[in-house]
Design a protein around this motif. Sequence first.
Motif, PDB file in Angstrom:
ATOM      1  N   ARG A  42       0.834  -1.205   0.000  1.00  0.00           N
ATOM      2  CA  ARG A  42       0.000   0.000   0.000  1.00  0.00           C
ATOM      3  C   ARG A  42       0.869   1.255   0.000  1.00  0.00           C
ATOM      4  NH1 ARG A  42      -4.413   2.092  -2.039  1.00  0.00           N
ATOM      5  NH2 ARG A  42      -5.701   3.302  -0.583  1.00  0.00           N
ATOM      6  N   ALA A  43       1.899   1.280   0.823  1.00  0.00           N
ATOM      7  CA  ALA A  43       2.779   2.447   0.875  1.00  0.00           C
ATOM      8  C   ALA A  43       3.449   2.684  -0.473  1.00  0.00           C
ATOM      9  CB  ALA A  43       3.827   2.254   1.964  1.00  0.00           C
ATOM     10  N   ALA A  50      -6.930   6.418  -2.179  1.00  0.00           N
ATOM     11  CA  ALA A  50      -6.183   7.135  -1.146  1.00  0.00           C
ATOM     12  C   ALA A  50      -6.544   8.611  -1.195  1.00  0.00           C
ATOM     13  CB  ALA A  50      -4.679   6.946  -1.343  1.00  0.00           C
ATOM     14  N   VAL A  62       6.451   6.798   4.860  1.00  0.00           N
ATOM     15  CA  VAL A  62       5.005   6.715   4.615  1.00  0.00           C
ATOM     16  C   VAL A  62       4.335   6.206   5.891  1.00  0.00           C
ATOM     17  CG1 VAL A  62       3.197   5.711   3.172  1.00  0.00           C
ATOM     18  CG2 VAL A  62       5.457   6.205   2.184  1.00  0.00           C
ATOM     19  N   ARG A  63       3.408   6.981   6.420  1.00  0.00           N
ATOM     20  CA  ARG A  63       2.682   6.584   7.624  1.00  0.00           C
ATOM     21  C   ARG A  63       1.332   5.987   7.225  1.00  0.00           C
ATOM     22  NH1 ARG A  63       5.125   8.722  12.244  1.00  0.00           N
ATOM     23  NH2 ARG A  63       7.290   9.125  11.621  1.00  0.00           N
ATOM     24  N   LEU A  64       0.954   4.912   7.920  1.00  0.00           N
ATOM     25  CA  LEU A  64      -0.278   4.206   7.601  1.00  0.00           C
ATOM     26  C   LEU A  64      -1.005   3.820   8.875  1.00  0.00           C
ATOM     27  CD1 LEU A  64       2.287   2.765   5.748  1.00  0.00           C
ATOM     28  CD2 LEU A  64       0.261   2.169   4.407  1.00  0.00           C
ATOM     29  N   VAL A  72      -3.070   5.113   3.923  1.00  0.00           N
ATOM     30  CA  VAL A  72      -1.920   6.016   4.019  1.00  0.00           C
ATOM     31  C   VAL A  72      -2.403   7.333   4.621  1.00  0.00           C
ATOM     32  CG1 VAL A  72      -0.145   7.269   2.743  1.00  0.00           C
ATOM     33  CG2 VAL A  72      -0.751   4.941   2.069  1.00  0.00           C
ATOM     34  N   LEU A 105       2.830  11.543   4.392  1.00  0.00           N
ATOM     35  CA  LEU A 105       4.098  11.320   3.700  1.00  0.00           C
ATOM     36  C   LEU A 105       5.136  12.283   4.265  1.00  0.00           C
ATOM     37  CD1 LEU A 105       2.895  11.256  -0.044  1.00  0.00           C
ATOM     38  CD2 LEU A 105       3.166   9.304   1.494  1.00  0.00           C
TER      39      LEU A 105
END
Length: 311
Positions: free
Chosen positions: A61-62, A91, A147-149, A158, A161
């Motif tokens: 995903r990232a 997203a 990348v934060r999820l 996500v 960024l």
Amino acid sequence: MGLGRRALLLGAGGLLAGGAAGCSGTAGTGAAAVTRSSGPLPTTTPWRPDRDDVDPAVKARAVEVVEAIGAWPAGQGGVAAAKRRVAALGAAPSLVDEAGPLLPAADEAVLQVIDAQYGGILADSASVLVVCRQWTPEHRTGTTVDVRLSRARPRWEVTALHPARPGAAVPALPAAAREVLSAPRIVLPPAAAADIRSGHVHESVLRALLRLAGTYRMYVSVIRSGHPMDVFGTDRPSDHPRGRAFDVWQIDGHAVVDPATSRRLVETFMRDAAAAGSYNVGGPVRLSGGAPGQFFSDATHHDHVHAGFTA
């Protein structure tokens, strides 16, 4: 790692495995040094996580969001087009506003993800460090994006960024920094090379890299920029942003995350990193011995070897 991606990373052309050569030249203040491109843009391959990863879906995903922002066909440049590509993935288009150096002003761009490693992974949140190179008709450069999820259904979401911002190159570097940048057995992605050129990487890190390069060919993923400021999920400052750590995702051509990679190779590398001065060595294997707490293993370090330094 699929055959196509391995061939591109390790191929005879050296496109992605040529150490700092792909980002040499005058450094800017963004993600990495920028050089002029010539000829057609290279052919790249979509990145795929290893099936034996802790959670392949979170990395996939990232990476797909980074690839959607950082690569586009001729005539599809700009913020609006990037937001449409991101929206097509389900997203948030607003992520494009955080892309920074990932979205240069260019009519066309291609992007190759070199590796995606965990900056941290918990039950409901994660940091994935997407390490990449990028080409436009005018330039070749690259960055690392934190990348934060957050966990969501049907797939990870996500949420932010954080591209690497190593800063400008200094006019004069110490000898150890110059040696690391030119060492053929230390393969640096653009942001890590720019970290060294910025003059903010501690001498202990540089010396350890050079010592390890006497035995191994190392593919570095992250040194300073593009890494979370704190140890993920805590308020403890990470050694990376202070220029006192490095991560290695591949040793002698073998990915740390690959179950086919010799555990003996990884264990020996970890012990040699400790012998090179690291007080804090993490990886996919919990080792015995060393100083109290010197070796550790957790889900975050399933895919790379971390070496941290106090001075």
